[in-house]
Every structure is written in structure tokens, then in C-alpha cells.
Enzyme design. Sequence first.
Site, short mmCIF file in Angstrom:
data_model
loop_
_atom_site.label_atom_id
_atom_site.label_comp_id
_atom_site.label_asym_id
_atom_site.label_seq_id
_atom_site.Cartn_x
_atom_site.Cartn_y
_atom_site.Cartn_z
N GLY A 14 0.87 -1.19 0.00
CA GLY A 14 0.00 0.00 0.00
C GLY A 14 0.90 1.23 0.00
O GLY A 14 2.13 1.12 -0.12
N ALA A 16 1.89 3.01 2.35
CA ALA A 16 2.88 2.98 3.44
C ALA A 16 4.10 2.14 3.04
O ALA A 16 5.24 2.56 3.23
CB ALA A 16 2.23 2.41 4.70
N ILE A 43 -4.96 -9.73 -1.60
CA ILE A 43 -5.44 -8.76 -0.60
C ILE A 43 -5.18 -7.36 -1.14
O ILE A 43 -4.02 -6.98 -1.37
CB ILE A 43 -4.70 -8.94 0.76
CG1 ILE A 43 -4.79 -10.40 1.21
CG2 ILE A 43 -5.24 -7.99 1.82
CD1 ILE A 43 -3.89 -10.76 2.38
N LYS A 79 -3.20 21.12 -3.01
CA LYS A 79 -4.06 21.34 -1.85
C LYS A 79 -3.42 22.41 -0.96
O LYS A 79 -2.28 22.25 -0.53
CB LYS A 79 -4.19 20.01 -1.08
CG LYS A 79 -4.88 20.14 0.27
CD LYS A 79 -5.00 18.78 0.95
CE LYS A 79 -5.48 18.89 2.38
NZ LYS A 79 -5.46 17.61 3.10
N LEU A 334 -1.06 1.74 8.42
CA LEU A 334 -2.25 1.36 9.18
C LEU A 334 -1.95 0.27 10.21
O LEU A 334 -2.64 0.14 11.21
CB LEU A 334 -3.35 0.89 8.22
CG LEU A 334 -3.82 1.98 7.23
CD1 LEU A 334 -4.77 1.40 6.20
CD2 LEU A 334 -4.48 3.15 7.97
N GLU A 343 -7.93 15.25 9.10
CA GLU A 343 -6.90 16.21 8.68
C GLU A 343 -5.86 15.55 7.77
O GLU A 343 -4.78 16.10 7.56
CB GLU A 343 -6.22 16.84 9.89
CG GLU A 343 -7.12 17.74 10.73
CD GLU A 343 -7.13 19.21 10.28
OE1 GLU A 343 -6.40 19.56 9.33
OE2 GLU A 343 -7.88 20.00 10.88
N THR A 345 -3.72 13.06 7.97
CA THR A 345 -2.40 13.04 8.61
C THR A 345 -1.66 11.70 8.47
O THR A 345 -0.51 11.59 8.87
CB THR A 345 -2.57 13.31 10.12
OG1 THR A 345 -3.67 12.52 10.60
CG2 THR A 345 -2.85 14.77 10.39
C1 LIG Z 1 -11.73 6.22 5.22
C2 LIG Z 1 -10.26 6.51 5.16
C3 LIG Z 1 -9.82 7.71 4.58
C4 LIG Z 1 -8.46 8.01 4.55
N1 LIG Z 1 -8.03 9.21 4.04
C5 LIG Z 1 -6.72 9.54 4.12
C6 LIG Z 1 -6.25 10.78 3.63
O1 LIG Z 1 -6.98 11.58 3.08
N2 LIG Z 1 -4.93 11.05 3.75
C7 LIG Z 1 -4.05 10.17 4.32
O2 LIG Z 1 -2.85 10.47 4.44
N3 LIG Z 1 -4.47 8.96 4.72
C8 LIG Z 1 -5.77 8.65 4.64
N4 LIG Z 1 -6.17 7.41 5.08
C9 LIG Z 1 -5.16 6.45 5.51
C10 LIG Z 1 -4.49 5.87 4.27
O3 LIG Z 1 -5.45 5.26 3.44
C11 LIG Z 1 -3.41 4.87 4.66
O4 LIG Z 1 -2.59 5.41 5.64
C12 LIG Z 1 -2.55 4.55 3.47
O5 LIG Z 1 -3.31 4.16 2.39
C13 LIG Z 1 -1.55 3.48 3.81
O6 LIG Z 1 -2.18 2.24 4.00
P1 LIG Z 1 -1.23 0.98 4.24
O7 LIG Z 1 -0.25 0.94 3.16
O8 LIG Z 1 -0.76 1.02 5.63
O9 LIG Z 1 -2.25 -0.24 4.15
P2 LIG Z 1 -3.03 -0.89 2.89
O10 LIG Z 1 -3.32 0.11 1.84
O11 LIG Z 1 -4.19 -1.61 3.49
O12 LIG Z 1 -2.01 -1.93 2.29
C14 LIG Z 1 -1.77 -3.18 2.88
C15 LIG Z 1 -0.86 -4.00 1.98
O13 LIG Z 1 -0.47 -5.16 2.68
C16 LIG Z 1 -0.61 -6.27 1.83
N5 LIG Z 1 -0.86 -7.45 2.66
C17 LIG Z 1 -1.71 -7.57 3.71
N6 LIG Z 1 -1.67 -8.82 4.22
C18 LIG Z 1 -0.77 -9.51 3.46
C19 LIG Z 1 -0.30 -10.83 3.47
N7 LIG Z 1 -0.73 -11.72 4.35
N8 LIG Z 1 0.61 -11.20 2.54
C20 LIG Z 1 1.09 -10.32 1.63
N9 LIG Z 1 0.67 -9.03 1.59
C21 LIG Z 1 -0.24 -8.63 2.48
C22 LIG Z 1 -1.77 -5.94 0.91
O14 LIG Z 1 -1.72 -6.71 -0.28
C23 LIG Z 1 -1.51 -4.46 0.67
O15 LIG Z 1 -0.58 -4.32 -0.37
C24 LIG Z 1 -7.53 7.08 5.08
C25 LIG Z 1 -7.97 5.87 5.61
C26 LIG Z 1 -9.32 5.58 5.66
C27 LIG Z 1 -9.76 4.28 6.26
#
Ligand SMILES: Cc1cc2nc3c(=O)[nH]c(=O)nc-3n(C[C@H](O)[C@H](O)[C@H](O)COP(=O)(O)OP(=O)(O)OC[C@H]3O[C@@H](n4cnc5c(N)ncnc54)[C@H](O)[C@@H]3O)c2cc1C
Length: 502
Positions: A14, A16, A43, A79, A334, A343, A345
Site C-alpha cells: 500500500g 505505506a 489482498i 491542496k 495502518l 486532517e 495526517t
Molecule cells: C476512510 C479513510 C480515509 C483516509 N483518508 C486519508 C487521507 O486523506 N490522507 C491520508 O494520508 N491517509 C488517509 N487514510 C489512511 C491511508 O489510506 C493509509 O494510511 C494509506 O493508504 C496506507 O495504507 P497501508 O499501506 O498502511 O495499508 P493498505 O493500503 O491496506 O495496504 C496493505 C498491503 O499489505 C498487503 N498485505 C496484507 N496482508 C498480506 C499478506 N498476508 N501477505 C502479503 N501481503 C499482504 C496488501 O496486499 C496491501 O498491499 C484514510 C484511511 C481511511 C480508512
Amino acid sequence: MSETKKRVVILGGGTAGWIAANLMAKHWEQEAFEITLVESPNIGIIGVGEGSTPPLKVFLDLIGCKEEEWMPACNATYKVGIRFNDWSIKPGYESYFHPFYSKTDDHTIPAFFHNSFLIRQGVDLDGLPDHFFLGVELAKQKKAPLPAENFPFETSYGYHFDSNLLGQYLAKVAASRGVKYKKATVCEVVLKENGDVSHLLTDEGESIGGDLFVDSSGFKGQIIQQALKVPFISCVQSLFNDSAVVLPTDQVDEPNCQTTSTAMKNGWRWDIPLTNRTGNGYVYSSSFCDADAAETELRTTLNLLDSDVEARHLKFKVGRVQEHWVRNCLAVGLSQGFIEPLEATALDMVQETVVRFIEAYDKGQHTEQSRKDFNSRISHRFDAVRDYITAHFRIVSRTDTEYWRACGSNDKISASLYSILSSWMQGKNITQELEQQQLDAYFPNISWNCLLAGKGIYPDKSQLRKGNELAHKYKTTDINKFIKACALNYPTQADVLKRYTR
Ligand SMILES: Cc1cc2nc3c(=O)[nH]c(=O)nc-3n(C[C@H](O)[C@H](O)[C@H](O)COP(=O)(O)OP(=O)(O)OC[C@H]3O[C@@H](n4cnc5c(N)ncnc54)[C@H](O)[C@@H]3O)c2cc1C
């Protein structure tokens, strides 16, 4: 692979995971590191983080992404801040703007501070943030925050973007720096006898070993929360929202450079303008409203009741892990926690976590003390953000639904937030309070003042007196003239974006 190479394994692709991969690959490009990112083909990513704060620009500049290239590739817009609508019912405060800082604001901030302080001493003055900051005018005129060369006053800004496309873009940049990519679903995290992470096992039986593991697996925190059992500290008592429903609408002809956050019956909705669509989402509390009611309310607002555009429903948990760096695992994104998106963040927290971790790691003192210092620094930042966002809900003047009444009377707020609110209500300058509690670590003093003033946390108009000439030393007309003249030095966002696609 050479024996001496340190193996970094990032679980999750993702935003992050890709930010972590790029920052690490850039910082350690001269060093013996091998970075592999593992992502499940089954996923998906959460795919809703579409708004940023200014530090994202620092990250993109650092890894060499040029706006004219990455912005059109990700349907991105600029923005300059967030407009909050309908959070307050106090006359004159139904709408306000929280701007990102511009160097020209140094000339108008003293007037804003002066007025907002004296209103709380009972003087009738103009204290709405909208009248004091350049960002508000740029948003009003749909201008891009890129001043002409002969106007040497920098304006901070963030972006709106399609998070799926940004992830793909960052993946390419990371690959060009040697980051390896593996498509696989991890089904088990295997620990060593001493409790460190040894390797990840995929559902095809492959073992992925590493020296350092970055958990970017999203809300479930597969390594940090599930395997290493680090406790999650929920903040649902101060922040009620745990769900969102998302619906895109068509793009507007001239996208604005502001996010709009409008209060709804049981939460709030965002409006994020991209070049190819507008992102809309209603963030609400499932304790007060079910998914169908939320979708219907959002559809009604967007005039989409009869449309067959499908809505996406999401659940999220607010809070953070007790420790972000545990043994040989760093949690990023996350998996380490989430304070609701009001905001925008979250990505900033990702960046801060990785940058501070690299700093600590490079010092080479992987002692309990260095981990402790790192963890307390990142947790403090989370908590400072939590307090600021909680304040939005706690000081709300809407009382039209059970949800808003519960928000406005919630006594489960932190002691730190309680002191700031008390200090403001008592007419004090909150600077000292913020500094003492280091609550300005994330949102600076000016943001706190905009929040409290913008929502009209002032005495009622009927309680205000005229005040003397000294109290009225700043003239709103002069400030307005100054801001409008400054804004002349900025091009429209439409013109800038057109240039990028030529
Ligand atoms: C409603 C909402 C609105 C948001 N709006 C904002 C915003 O405006 N601005 C902002 O900065 N943030 C926002 N966020 C937060 C933002 O979406 C996340 O911080 C950002 O997308 C990073 O997500 P991530 O990479 O941590 O997780 P995810 O995007 O969930 O990625 C998880 C990754 O892990 C992988 N994975 C999981 N389990 C396994 C496994 N067992 N084996 C292999 N791979 C696996 C998946 O394939 C995926 O690639 C928002 C969140 C929500 C819920």
C-alpha cells in the site's frame, strides 16, 4: 547476494509500504542493503488515502519525483488547506478554512492572534481565520500555490491524488533504485527462539528471510499485532468514527485546491477534487448509524440516489500500537495505527516513522533505550494528532443528532486536550500550554488557533463591547488588500495542470 548485505523485507504494497521502500532505498543507496517488498495478489490495498499534508512534497522531492511527471500520472491536484463546513451553528462561523502556512502569513498572523485573543477578553473584533491567510484566497480563486519567480515567498502545500496510481508510481521509482518486488500471500510469520522475526512463509511454501522486517500489512498488522502481539491502544472513546462509505462523482471543470469537510448527521464527508473525478466519502460512527443509512445520506447529498454507481464500505479502527519498533520489526502505516482521516495526517505519520527510524538505525545503537526513545517520540506524535482531531468533535456546536450531542459532551478526552481547551476558554494565550505539553509537535500553534477560532469558540456577540482604538489597530480592509495583492502572483491551478499534460 553478498553475505554482508542486510536484508530488509517490507510486508505490504500500500502507500505505506512503498513510501518506506523508497525512503530506505534512497537513504541506504550507498550501503549494503537489499530491500524486498512482498505484496499479496489477493489482498487489496485500502486505496482511500487521497489527501496529503505538506511533508509529502518533501518526500517526493527527496526521491526525485517531479510534479510535472507524477501529478498527471496520478490525476493529482494541489491542496492549500481544508474548508470545514457546517461544523458550527454559531452565526458567522458556519464555515472556516484551515490553511497550510505561507511565508506571507507572517505579516497577517500577528493581527489574527491579536484579534482572537482580545475577542476572548470581550472586545468585538474580526476573528475568523478566513480573513487572515493567503491560502484561503488561493483556494477561493482556484490558484496553484506556485508563486511567480519575482515573488519570493514560499507557500506550503499538499496534494490530492489517486492513491492506487500513486502506489504504482512509487513502485516504479522504488524498482529503479533496486527494490525487489515479490507477489505472494504471507500465511505465517515465523519467530526465532529469542522472539525476533526469523522469516515469512508464503501460501506457496516459500520462506522469505530477513534481518529487518517492515510491517505495512494494513489494519490487521500481521507481524506487529498478530505475530509479535504488541497491544493496540484504541482511542474510540474520544474519536467515535469507525466506518466510511465512499462514492466517486464526475470531475469538476476547474478542480479546486482545497479539501472540503462537511459535517453530516453522524460524522462528516470529504470532497477531494482530482483531475478525472471527485472523491467523496462519509466517515461516520457505526454506533450511531448503520451502513445503509450512511450510504443513503451520502447519495442524497451528492444527488446520486438514482445512480447505479457502486459505493464502497470500509471499517477502520482508531488508535495505535503500544510500540512501533519492536525487536527487528518496524510497523509503518495502518498496521501501526490510524487516527481518523479528518486532517489527512496518515501519510505524514508514515513518513515521520520511517525517517526517524532510519536516523535511529543509522546511529547503530539498537539498544532498548534507543528503541524506547523512538517509540515514545512516534507515539507522542500520534497522541498530539489524536488531541487535535478530538478537539474538532469536542468543541462542535451542532446538537441536531444524538451523535453530535455525544461528541459535544464527551468527557473522555485526554488531560492534555482538556488543559488546552480550558486555557482557551479562560481567555489565555494557549502558546505556553501547547509548548509545555509539546502538543505543537504536529499541529503548530497557528493550527490550534485556527481550529478554536474557526469553530467560533468565542463569547457570544451580545457579550462583546466595542473596545478602544488600540484594540482595533489592525484593519481588516488593509489585510484583505494585502492578501489579494499577494494572490495576484499565483497562476490558476487549471493553467498549471494544463501545462503538465501538454
Ligand atoms: C476512510 C479513510 C480515509 C483516509 N483518508 C486519508 C487521507 O486523506 N490522507 C491520508 O494520508 N491517509 C488517509 N487514510 C489512511 C491511508 O489510506 C493509509 O494510511 C494509506 O493508504 C496506507 O495504507 P497501508 O499501506 O498502511 O495499508 P493498505 O493500503 O491496506 O495496504 C496493505 C498491503 O499489505 C498487503 N498485505 C496484507 N496482508 C498480506 C499478506 N498476508 N501477505 C502479503 N501481503 C499482504 C496488501 O496486499 C496491501 O498491499 C484514510 C484511511 C481511511 C480508512
